[in-house]
Motif scaffolding. Structure first.
Motif, PDB file in Angstrom:
ATOM      1  N   GLY A 272       0.830  -1.203   0.000  1.00 47.81           N
ATOM      2  CA  GLY A 272       0.000   0.000   0.000  1.00 47.81           C
ATOM      3  C   GLY A 272       0.854   1.238   0.000  1.00 47.81           C
ATOM      4  O   GLY A 272       2.035   1.199  -0.348  1.00 47.81           O
ATOM      5  N   LEU A 273       0.246   2.328   0.412  1.00 45.13           N
ATOM      6  CA  LEU A 273       0.933   3.610   0.462  1.00 45.13           C
ATOM      7  C   LEU A 273       1.411   3.871   1.887  1.00 45.13           C
ATOM      8  O   LEU A 273       0.628   3.767   2.838  1.00 45.13           O
ATOM      9  N   VAL A 274       2.666   4.196   2.011  1.00 44.50           N
ATOM     10  CA  VAL A 274       3.234   4.478   3.327  1.00 44.50           C
ATOM     11  C   VAL A 274       4.139   5.701   3.215  1.00 44.50           C
ATOM     12  O   VAL A 274       4.780   5.908   2.169  1.00 44.50           O
ATOM     13  N   GLN A 275       4.186   6.482   4.255  1.00 44.00           N
ATOM     14  CA  GLN A 275       5.040   7.669   4.247  1.00 44.00           C
ATOM     15  C   GLN A 275       6.484   7.291   4.547  1.00 44.00           C
ATOM     16  O   GLN A 275       6.756   6.327   5.283  1.00 44.00           O
ATOM     17  N   ALA A 276       7.375   8.050   3.992  1.00 44.99           N
ATOM     18  CA  ALA A 276       8.798   7.850   4.275  1.00 44.99           C
ATOM     19  C   ALA A 276       9.036   7.907   5.775  1.00 44.99           C
ATOM     20  O   ALA A 276       8.465   8.769   6.474  1.00 44.99           O
ATOM     21  N   GLY A 277       9.848   6.994   6.247  1.00 48.56           N
ATOM     22  CA  GLY A 277      10.109   6.898   7.666  1.00 48.56           C
ATOM     23  C   GLY A 277       9.181   5.951   8.397  1.00 48.56           C
ATOM     24  O   GLY A 277       9.418   5.622   9.569  1.00 48.56           O
ATOM     25  N   GLY A 278       8.146   5.534   7.730  1.00 45.92           N
ATOM     26  CA  GLY A 278       7.171   4.631   8.328  1.00 45.92           C
ATOM     27  C   GLY A 278       7.588   3.172   8.204  1.00 45.92           C
ATOM     28  O   GLY A 278       8.710   2.857   7.795  1.00 45.92           O
ATOM     29  N   SER A 279       6.658   2.306   8.561  1.00 39.52           N
ATOM     30  CA  SER A 279       6.915   0.869   8.556  1.00 39.52           C
ATOM     31  C   SER A 279       5.817   0.138   7.804  1.00 39.52           C
ATOM     32  O   SER A 279       4.709   0.669   7.643  1.00 39.52           O
ATOM     33  N   LEU A 280       6.148  -1.044   7.365  1.00 40.01           N
ATOM     34  CA  LEU A 280       5.143  -1.898   6.753  1.00 40.01           C
ATOM     35  C   LEU A 280       5.496  -3.351   7.036  1.00 40.01           C
ATOM     36  O   LEU A 280       6.652  -3.679   7.322  1.00 40.01           O
ATOM     37  N   ARG A 281       4.475  -4.176   6.988  1.00 41.40           N
ATOM     38  CA  ARG A 281       4.677  -5.607   7.179  1.00 41.40           C
ATOM     39  C   ARG A 281       3.991  -6.335   6.027  1.00 41.40           C
ATOM     40  O   ARG A 281       2.773  -6.264   5.886  1.00 41.40           O
ATOM     41  N   LEU A 282       4.793  -6.990   5.244  1.00 48.84           N
ATOM     42  CA  LEU A 282       4.281  -7.773   4.141  1.00 48.84           C
ATOM     43  C   LEU A 282       4.089  -9.218   4.592  1.00 48.84           C
ATOM     44  O   LEU A 282       4.909  -9.743   5.347  1.00 48.84           O
ATOM     45  N   SER A 283       3.050  -9.827   4.100  1.00 49.11           N
ATOM     46  CA  SER A 283       2.759 -11.219   4.411  1.00 49.11           C
ATOM     47  C   SER A 283       2.665 -12.022   3.124  1.00 49.11           C
ATOM     48  O   SER A 283       2.306 -11.487   2.072  1.00 49.11           O
ATOM     49  N   CYS A 284       2.977 -13.290   3.231  1.00 51.70           N
ATOM     50  CA  CYS A 284       2.872 -14.190   2.090  1.00 51.70           C
ATOM     51  C   CYS A 284       2.258 -15.497   2.583  1.00 51.70           C
ATOM     52  O   CYS A 284       2.840 -16.161   3.436  1.00 51.70           O
ATOM     53  N   ALA A 285       1.101 -15.820   2.050  1.00 55.38           N
ATOM     54  CA  ALA A 285       0.407 -17.049   2.414  1.00 55.38           C
ATOM     55  C   ALA A 285       0.698 -18.117   1.365  1.00 55.38           C
ATOM     56  O   ALA A 285       0.499 -17.877   0.169  1.00 55.38           O
ATOM     57  N   ALA A 286       1.149 -19.260   1.816  1.00 51.44           N
ATOM     58  CA  ALA A 286       1.521 -20.349   0.913  1.00 51.44           C
ATOM     59  C   ALA A 286       0.526 -21.490   1.027  1.00 51.44           C
ATOM     60  O   ALA A 286       0.047 -21.808   2.123  1.00 51.44           O
ATOM     61  N   SER A 287       0.239 -22.099  -0.094  1.00 47.86           N
ATOM     62  CA  SER A 287      -0.626 -23.273  -0.117  1.00 47.86           C
ATOM     63  C   SER A 287      -0.176 -24.195  -1.242  1.00 47.86           C
ATOM     64  O   SER A 287       0.548 -23.783  -2.154  1.00 47.86           O
ATOM     65  N   GLY A 288      -0.593 -25.452  -1.136  1.00 54.76           N
ATOM     66  CA  GLY A 288      -0.262 -26.417  -2.179  1.00 54.76           C
ATOM     67  C   GLY A 288       1.153 -26.959  -2.101  1.00 54.76           C
ATOM     68  O   GLY A 288       1.644 -27.548  -3.081  1.00 54.76           O
ATOM     69  N   LEU A 289       1.800 -26.776  -0.971  1.00 50.99           N
ATOM     70  CA  LEU A 289       3.160 -27.274  -0.786  1.00 50.99           C
ATOM     71  C   LEU A 289       3.372 -27.614   0.677  1.00 50.99           C
ATOM     72  O   LEU A 289       2.625 -27.145   1.543  1.00 50.99           O
ATOM     73  N   THR A 290       4.382 -28.448   0.913  1.00 53.63           N
ATOM     74  CA  THR A 290       4.783 -28.719   2.297  1.00 53.63           C
ATOM     75  C   THR A 290       5.707 -27.578   2.694  1.00 53.63           C
ATOM     76  O   THR A 290       6.909 -27.607   2.441  1.00 53.63           O
ATOM     77  N   PHE A 291       5.120 -26.583   3.294  1.00 53.79           N
ATOM     78  CA  PHE A 291       5.788 -25.287   3.470  1.00 53.79           C
ATOM     79  C   PHE A 291       7.128 -25.412   4.198  1.00 53.79           C
ATOM     80  O   PHE A 291       8.098 -24.750   3.829  1.00 53.79           O
ATOM     81  N   SER A 292       7.178 -26.257   5.189  1.00 56.52           N
ATOM     82  CA  SER A 292       8.387 -26.339   6.008  1.00 56.52           C
ATOM     83  C   SER A 292       9.573 -26.943   5.275  1.00 56.52           C
ATOM     84  O   SER A 292      10.692 -26.919   5.792  1.00 56.52           O
ATOM     85  N   THR A 293       9.355 -27.471   4.074  1.00 49.64           N
ATOM     86  CA  THR A 293      10.450 -28.029   3.295  1.00 49.64           C
ATOM     87  C   THR A 293      11.023 -27.027   2.293  1.00 49.64           C
ATOM     88  O   THR A 293      11.928 -27.365   1.533  1.00 49.64           O
ATOM     89  N   TYR A 294      10.494 -25.827   2.288  1.00 43.55           N
ATOM     90  CA  TYR A 294      10.939 -24.792   1.353  1.00 43.55           C
ATOM     91  C   TYR A 294      11.632 -23.651   2.095  1.00 43.55           C
ATOM     92  O   TYR A 294      11.107 -23.129   3.082  1.00 43.55           O
ATOM     93  N   ALA A 295      12.781 -23.260   1.585  1.00 34.88           N
ATOM     94  CA  ALA A 295      13.318 -21.961   1.957  1.00 34.88           C
ATOM     95  C   ALA A 295      12.492 -20.899   1.232  1.00 34.88           C
ATOM     96  O   ALA A 295      11.937 -21.165   0.165  1.00 34.88           O
TER      97      ALA A 295
END
Length: 125
Positions: A10-33
């Protein structure tokens, strides 16, 4: 099939923070870097950070070192990228990617077999 879905951009001001998330499906997640990349307008895609399968090893590009924190939750099949003190130069589309064979340290796009569609981050000055 493997699906990675990023969110949190999204839109964030300089100096601010953001947290990106990534949801995984269709794989054995713990076996992937996992890794985070970004692509700014007119520039090549850039590796930002990687995390090992267990989450015990973390890797960062110089461009975000000290400002970014990667983490994962293998119970929830999620990987995150927290970025602090963002700058207009951080404006880009951010992607998460999965690497079945790597340790989390790879910066090479070809090592990542699955990619999300990206989330736009715009930093205003």
């Amino acid at each position: 099939q493997v699906q990675l879905v990023e969110s949190g951009g999204g839109l964030v001001q300089a100096g601010g923070s953001l947290r990106l998330s990534c949801a995984a499906s269709g794989l054995t997640f713990s076996t992937y870097a996992m890794g985070w990349f970004r692509q700014a307008p007119g520039k090549e895609r850039e590796w930002l950070s990687g995390i090992s399968r267990s989450g015990s090893s973390l890797y960062y590009a110089d461009s975000v070192k000290g400002r970014a924190t990667i983490s994962r939750d293998n119970r929830k099949n999620m990987v995150y990228l927290q970025m602090n003190n963002v700058e207009p130069e951080d404006t880009a589309v951010y992607y998460c990617a999965a690497d079945l064979r790597g340790s989390g340290s790879s910066e090479i796009e070809a090592h990542f077999g699955s990619w999300g569609q990206g989330t736009q981050v715009t930093v205003s000055s």
